[in-house]
Design an enzyme around this catalytic site. Structure first.
Site, PDB file in Angstrom:
ATOM      1  N   ARG A  58       0.935  -1.171  -0.016  1.00  0.00           N
ATOM      2  CA  ARG A  58       0.098  -0.009  -0.081  1.00  0.00           C
ATOM      3  C   ARG A  58       0.996   1.032  -0.177  1.00  0.00           C
ATOM      4  NH1 ARG A  58      -3.370  -2.943  -1.432  1.00  0.00           N
ATOM      5  NH2 ARG A  58      -5.453  -3.390  -0.375  1.00  0.00           N
TER       6      ARG A  58
ATOM      7  N   HIS B 207      -1.126  -0.367  -9.682  1.00  0.00           N
ATOM      8  CA  HIS B 207      -1.968  -1.351  -8.944  1.00  0.00           C
ATOM      9  C   HIS B 207      -2.161  -2.768  -9.575  1.00  0.00           C
ATOM     10  CE1 HIS B 207      -3.916  -1.662  -4.767  1.00  0.00           C
ATOM     11  NE2 HIS B 207      -3.718  -2.415  -5.300  1.00  0.00           N
TER      12      HIS B 207
HETATM   13  P1  NDP Z   1      -1.378 -11.482   5.400  1.00  0.00           P
HETATM   14  O1  NDP Z   1      -2.330 -11.084   6.298  1.00  0.00           O
HETATM   15  O2  NDP Z   1      -1.344 -12.879   4.965  1.00  0.00           O
HETATM   16  O3  NDP Z   1       0.036 -11.121   5.767  1.00  0.00           O
HETATM   17  C1  NDP Z   1       0.542  -9.908   6.378  1.00  0.00           C
HETATM   18  C2  NDP Z   1       2.015 -10.224   7.175  1.00  0.00           C
HETATM   19  O4  NDP Z   1       2.294  -8.796   7.463  1.00  0.00           O
HETATM   20  C3  NDP Z   1       2.001 -11.011   8.097  1.00  0.00           C
HETATM   21  O5  NDP Z   1       3.051 -11.965   7.883  1.00  0.00           O
HETATM   22  C4  NDP Z   1       2.188 -10.148   9.386  1.00  0.00           C
HETATM   23  O6  NDP Z   1       2.748 -10.709  10.276  1.00  0.00           O
HETATM   24  C5  NDP Z   1       2.886  -8.984   8.849  1.00  0.00           C
HETATM   25  N1  NDP Z   1       2.755  -7.744   9.651  1.00  0.00           N
HETATM   26  C6  NDP Z   1       1.469  -7.280   9.587  1.00  0.00           C
HETATM   27  N2  NDP Z   1       1.615  -6.153  10.615  1.00  0.00           N
HETATM   28  C7  NDP Z   1       2.988  -6.147  11.212  1.00  0.00           C
HETATM   29  C8  NDP Z   1       3.751  -5.382  11.924  1.00  0.00           C
HETATM   30  N3  NDP Z   1       3.099  -4.436  12.716  1.00  0.00           N
HETATM   31  N4  NDP Z   1       4.913  -5.801  12.184  1.00  0.00           N
HETATM   32  C9  NDP Z   1       5.492  -6.714  11.410  1.00  0.00           C
HETATM   33  N5  NDP Z   1       4.721  -7.842  10.506  1.00  0.00           N
HETATM   34  C10 NDP Z   1       3.307  -7.305  10.481  1.00  0.00           C
HETATM   35  O7  NDP Z   1      -1.547 -10.612   4.052  1.00  0.00           O
HETATM   36  P2  NDP Z   1      -1.188 -10.884   2.353  1.00  0.00           P
HETATM   37  O8  NDP Z   1       0.139 -11.323   2.446  1.00  0.00           O
HETATM   38  O9  NDP Z   1      -2.425 -11.615   2.067  1.00  0.00           O
HETATM   39  O10 NDP Z   1      -1.304  -9.516   1.961  1.00  0.00           O
HETATM   40  C11 NDP Z   1      -0.285  -8.667   2.068  1.00  0.00           C
HETATM   41  C12 NDP Z   1      -0.872  -7.133   1.557  1.00  0.00           C
HETATM   42  O11 NDP Z   1      -0.475  -7.133   0.506  1.00  0.00           O
HETATM   43  C13 NDP Z   1      -2.186  -6.778   1.777  1.00  0.00           C
HETATM   44  O12 NDP Z   1      -2.774  -6.231   3.031  1.00  0.00           O
HETATM   45  C14 NDP Z   1      -2.301  -5.716   0.788  1.00  0.00           C
HETATM   46  O13 NDP Z   1      -2.362  -4.456   1.252  1.00  0.00           O
HETATM   47  C15 NDP Z   1      -1.364  -5.960  -0.240  1.00  0.00           C
HETATM   48  N6  NDP Z   1      -1.798  -6.437  -1.563  1.00  0.00           N
HETATM   49  C16 NDP Z   1      -1.434  -5.838  -2.800  1.00  0.00           C
HETATM   50  C17 NDP Z   1      -1.874  -6.083  -3.880  1.00  0.00           C
HETATM   51  C18 NDP Z   1      -1.517  -5.457  -5.149  1.00  0.00           C
HETATM   52  O14 NDP Z   1      -2.029  -5.697  -6.267  1.00  0.00           O
HETATM   53  N7  NDP Z   1      -0.735  -4.405  -5.025  1.00  0.00           N
HETATM   54  C19 NDP Z   1      -2.696  -7.323  -4.089  1.00  0.00           C
HETATM   55  C20 NDP Z   1      -3.130  -8.131  -2.920  1.00  0.00           C
HETATM   56  C21 NDP Z   1      -2.466  -7.687  -1.704  1.00  0.00           C
HETATM   57  P3  NDP Z   1       2.223 -11.974  11.230  1.00  0.00           P
HETATM   58  O15 NDP Z   1       2.312 -13.359  10.337  1.00  0.00           O
HETATM   59  O16 NDP Z   1       3.504 -12.370  12.166  1.00  0.00           O
HETATM   60  O17 NDP Z   1       0.896 -11.914  11.650  1.00  0.00           O
HETATM   61  C1  OXD Z   2      -5.839  -6.253  -2.466  1.00  0.00           C
HETATM   62  C2  OXD Z   2      -5.479  -5.548  -3.519  1.00  0.00           C
HETATM   63  O1  OXD Z   2      -5.594  -5.933  -1.248  1.00  0.00           O
HETATM   64  O2  OXD Z   2      -6.107  -5.699  -4.825  1.00  0.00           O
HETATM   65  O3  OXD Z   2      -6.235  -7.636  -2.660  1.00  0.00           O
HETATM   66  O4  OXD Z   2      -4.582  -4.511  -3.558  1.00  0.00           O
END
Ligand code: NDP
Ligand code: OXD
Length: 308
Positions: free
Chosen positions: A223, A271
């Site tokens: 993001r 995006h």
């Molecule tokens: P998940 O919820 O599966 O993974 C999030 C990870 O971030 C986890 O490992 C979590 O740690 C870690 N995390 C969250 N907060 C913290 C923190 N404060 N400190 C350290 N680690 C942290 O999400 P996804 O992998 O499915 O997706 C990740 C992000 O990718 C989405 O939230 C979205 O914003 C973005 N995205 C972007 C897309 C695009 O097209 N550009 C498409 C899809 C997603 P823990 O495992 O320990 O909980």
């Molecule tokens: C998502 C995205 O969060 O499309 O899935 O960015």
């Protein structure tokens, strides 16, 4: 069973067709044409606050994305209503392709060769050592883990940072803010795959990005609000960072006057690193609705405290 659908986009028809096929027993209504009064499940993307406020009694809300940061104020929503995000649903493969491309482009120096081509200069560059070309992934969730695994397969040293420590084969795990500086210290390509939450907003500021070694490169596919844009520009222009590939921005579409558009060391895409796929997403949501109807547990329920 009644399902209420909302997306601000123009492609509602394909979603509604897919939902009707996957759940033929359900009535699918579109908001705002239909009200939310007798809704069992809501399937939404970027719902406005007035819609969220109407979903207090639904059995679950399905978010048409992995990130739930675009859900408007959830404080109006009772904790008893599960908010379910997409897990993978075809996005991990796309993320692997996108990040894999950028890491290989950096490691094999395609940008440097493009510059050389511009000068009609034939020069074979010494290959950087792969064993010291460490890729650091912020976020070791569904997408971060998939990307880490693919980069391990390509032979890169990979480290990942998350809130809790992980056991991902051949990936060095770092956990919590206390270990963030160590994680950054030898990261040559930093890939951001964190959710946007109150803890992660502006995480990538001058102080943090300066911890990366000289010549490091940033890939933000999470993001835009995780990054302080001006700090990135200062660090690239000052020579500490080599550049960045950015797929996400604080304001989307990225305003025409934003300096990222024409920066020679920034590559940007609109995006698209991992788009939401209709067929895969609807299959996942329908499967989860069936499990909920059978009182079975489902994955992907957002922890409202953590915000992801
Ligand atoms: P998940 O919820 O599966 O993974 C999030 C990870 O971030 C986890 O490992 C979590 O740690 C870690 N995390 C969250 N907060 C913290 C923190 N404060 N400190 C350290 N680690 C942290 O999400 P996804 O992998 O499915 O997706 C990740 C992000 O990718 C989405 O939230 C979205 O914003 C973005 N995205 C972007 C897309 C695009 O097209 N550009 C498409 C899809 C997603 P823990 O495992 O320990 O909980
Ligand atoms: C998502 C995205 O969060 O499309 O899935 O960015």
């Amino acid at each position: 069973m009644n399902i209420l659908f909302y997306t601000p986009g123009t492609n509602s028809a394909s979603w509604i067709d897919a939902l009707m096929q996957a759940l033929p027993e359900a009535r699918i209504d579109r908001w705002p044409a239909s009200s939310a009064s007798d809704t069992d499940y809501a399937v939404v993307w970027k719902p406005p606050p007035e819609l969220v406020a109407m979903l207090k009694r639904v059995k679950a809300i399905f978010n048409l994305g992995a990130g739930v940061d675009s859900m408007s104020d959830l404080s109006t929503l009772p904790r008893s209503v599960p908010l379910v995000r997409l897990d993978d649903a075809g996005m991990a493969e796309q993320m692997v392709e996108y990040v894999g491309h950028v890491v290989l482009r950096r490691y094999r120096e395609f940008d440097a060769y493009a510059d050389q081509q511009g000068e009609a200069r034939w020069q074979q560059r010494p290959r950087p050592s792969k064993s010291s070309f460490t890729v650091g992934i912020l976020g070791a969730g569904v997408l971060g883990t998939a990307v880490a695994g693919a980069l391990v397969q390509l032979g890169f040293p990979v480290r990942a940072w998350s809130r809790a420590r992980k056991a991902i084969p051949h990936v060095t795990s770092f956990a919590g803010v206390e270990e963030l500086d160590d994680f950054l210290a030898v990261t040559r390509v930093l890939v951001c795959l964190l959710p946007l939450t109150r803890d992660t907003g502006k995480l990538l500021d001058a102080a943090r990005l300066s911890r990366l070694p000289q010549g490091a490169y940033l890939v933000n596919v999470a993001r835009g609000a995780l990054l302080v844009d001006a700090d990135l520009l200062t660090l690239i222009d000052g020579g500490h960072l080599a550049g960045a590939t950015l797929d996400v921005f604080r304001d989307e579409p990225l305003p025409a006057e934003h300096p990222f558009w024409h920066h020679p060391r920034i590559v940007l895409t609109p995006h698209v690193s991992a788009v939401t796929l209709v067929e895969e997403s609807v299959a996942q949501i329908a499967g989860k609705i069936r499990r909920l109807e059978a009182s079975l547990p489902i994955t992907g329920i957002v922890d409202r405290e953590r915000g992801y």
